[in-house]
Motif scaffolding. Structure first.
Motif, PDB file in Angstrom:
ATOM      1  N   SER A  21       0.827  -1.213   0.000  1.00 41.67           N
ATOM      2  CA  SER A  21       0.000   0.000   0.000  1.00 41.67           C
ATOM      3  C   SER A  21       0.862   1.264   0.000  1.00 41.67           C
ATOM      4  O   SER A  21       0.492   2.267  -0.602  1.00 41.67           O
ATOM      5  CB  SER A  21      -0.961   0.008   1.193  1.00 41.67           C
ATOM      6  OG  SER A  21      -0.299   0.320   2.404  1.00 41.67           O
ATOM      7  N   ASN A  28      -6.164   7.352  -3.039  1.00 40.78           N
ATOM      8  CA  ASN A  28      -7.337   6.498  -2.814  1.00 40.78           C
ATOM      9  C   ASN A  28      -6.977   5.025  -2.944  1.00 40.78           C
ATOM     10  O   ASN A  28      -7.465   4.196  -2.177  1.00 40.78           O
ATOM     11  CB  ASN A  28      -8.474   6.870  -3.761  1.00 40.78           C
ATOM     12  CG  ASN A  28      -9.106   8.188  -3.370  1.00 40.78           C
ATOM     13  OD1 ASN A  28      -9.134   8.544  -2.202  1.00 40.78           O
ATOM     14  ND2 ASN A  28      -9.585   8.917  -4.346  1.00 40.78           N
ATOM     15  N   THR A  29      -6.119   4.695  -3.902  1.00 40.25           N
ATOM     16  CA  THR A  29      -5.642   3.318  -4.038  1.00 40.25           C
ATOM     17  C   THR A  29      -4.869   2.920  -2.791  1.00 40.25           C
ATOM     18  O   THR A  29      -5.023   1.804  -2.279  1.00 40.25           O
ATOM     19  CB  THR A  29      -4.759   3.170  -5.289  1.00 40.25           C
ATOM     20  OG1 THR A  29      -5.489   3.618  -6.427  1.00 40.25           O
ATOM     21  CG2 THR A  29      -4.341   1.728  -5.501  1.00 40.25           C
ATOM     22  N   ARG A  31      -5.335   4.065   0.223  1.00 39.06           N
ATOM     23  CA  ARG A  31      -6.290   3.850   1.322  1.00 39.06           C
ATOM     24  C   ARG A  31      -7.021   2.519   1.195  1.00 39.06           C
ATOM     25  O   ARG A  31      -7.272   1.849   2.180  1.00 39.06           O
ATOM     26  CB  ARG A  31      -7.284   4.996   1.397  1.00 39.06           C
ATOM     27  CG  ARG A  31      -6.658   6.278   1.904  1.00 39.06           C
ATOM     28  CD  ARG A  31      -7.707   7.218   2.453  1.00 39.06           C
ATOM     29  NE  ARG A  31      -7.122   8.465   2.892  1.00 39.06           N
ATOM     30  CZ  ARG A  31      -6.574   8.656   4.092  1.00 39.06           C
ATOM     31  NH1 ARG A  31      -6.516   7.666   4.947  1.00 39.06           N
ATOM     32  NH2 ARG A  31      -6.073   9.830   4.418  1.00 39.06           N
ATOM     33  N   ILE A  32      -7.363   2.127  -0.028  1.00 36.61           N
ATOM     34  CA  ILE A  32      -8.073   0.864  -0.232  1.00 36.61           C
ATOM     35  C   ILE A  32      -7.176  -0.318   0.128  1.00 36.61           C
ATOM     36  O   ILE A  32      -7.567  -1.205   0.889  1.00 36.61           O
ATOM     37  CB  ILE A  32      -8.589   0.760  -1.682  1.00 36.61           C
ATOM     38  CG1 ILE A  32      -9.703   1.783  -1.913  1.00 36.61           C
ATOM     39  CG2 ILE A  32      -9.072  -0.663  -1.989  1.00 36.61           C
ATOM     40  CD1 ILE A  32     -10.079   1.983  -3.363  1.00 36.61           C
ATOM     41  N   SER A  35      -6.434  -0.416   3.778  1.00 37.00           N
ATOM     42  CA  SER A  35      -7.594  -0.919   4.521  1.00 37.00           C
ATOM     43  C   SER A  35      -7.632  -2.442   4.518  1.00 37.00           C
ATOM     44  O   SER A  35      -7.963  -3.061   5.532  1.00 37.00           O
ATOM     45  CB  SER A  35      -8.893  -0.382   3.917  1.00 37.00           C
ATOM     46  OG  SER A  35      -8.970   1.007   4.086  1.00 37.00           O
ATOM     47  N   ASN A  65      -9.354   5.249   7.211  1.00 39.31           N
ATOM     48  CA  ASN A  65      -9.383   5.021   5.762  1.00 39.31           C
ATOM     49  C   ASN A  65     -10.810   5.018   5.226  1.00 39.31           C
ATOM     50  O   ASN A  65     -11.098   5.631   4.189  1.00 39.31           O
ATOM     51  CB  ASN A  65      -8.693   3.703   5.410  1.00 39.31           C
ATOM     52  CG  ASN A  65      -7.185   3.799   5.465  1.00 39.31           C
ATOM     53  OD1 ASN A  65      -6.614   4.868   5.319  1.00 39.31           O
ATOM     54  ND2 ASN A  65      -6.543   2.675   5.690  1.00 39.31           N
ATOM     55  N   LEU A  69     -12.255   7.673   2.493  1.00 41.19           N
ATOM     56  CA  LEU A  69     -12.754   7.127   1.227  1.00 41.19           C
ATOM     57  C   LEU A  69     -14.228   7.469   1.039  1.00 41.19           C
ATOM     58  O   LEU A  69     -14.648   7.843  -0.063  1.00 41.19           O
ATOM     59  CB  LEU A  69     -12.556   5.614   1.172  1.00 41.19           C
ATOM     60  CG  LEU A  69     -11.127   5.142   0.914  1.00 41.19           C
ATOM     61  CD1 LEU A  69     -11.005   3.649   1.168  1.00 41.19           C
ATOM     62  CD2 LEU A  69     -10.699   5.493  -0.502  1.00 41.19           C
TER      63      LEU A  69
END
Length: 81
Positions: A21, A28-29, A31-32, A35, A65, A69
């Motif tokens: 990550s 945003n990637t 955070r995904i 997560s 996160n 998001l």
């Protein structure tokens, strides 16, 4: 290699996911994927017969996160990168 427990595998996978990550350029990637790593660490903490420091820390990270998001994806104009 056969003597590695399922719990250890989940911990290694969580660590690898978290490390990946941090290589993401898009926030945003990041955070995904972060997560997913935090969720895996929560599972790992549970598998360790409830390791509260791991569970609490990663639940907080997951919550932050999700908050950002959600804020981004529910925002009317997504000009932020």
């Amino acid at each position: 290699m056969a003597d590695i427990s399922l719990t250890d595998w989940v911990g290694y996978l969580a660590s690898l996911t978290l490390m990946i990550s941090f290589l993401m350029k898009n926030f945003n990637t990041f955070r995904i994927i972060n997560s997913i790593g935090a969720l895996l660490f929560i599972i790992y903490g549970i598998m360790l017969a409830i390791s509260w420091p791991i569970i609490i820390t990663n639940a907080f990270i997951l919550g932050v996160n999700i908050y950002y998001l959600t804020k981004y994806y529910l925002k009317p104009d997504r000009t932020q990168t």
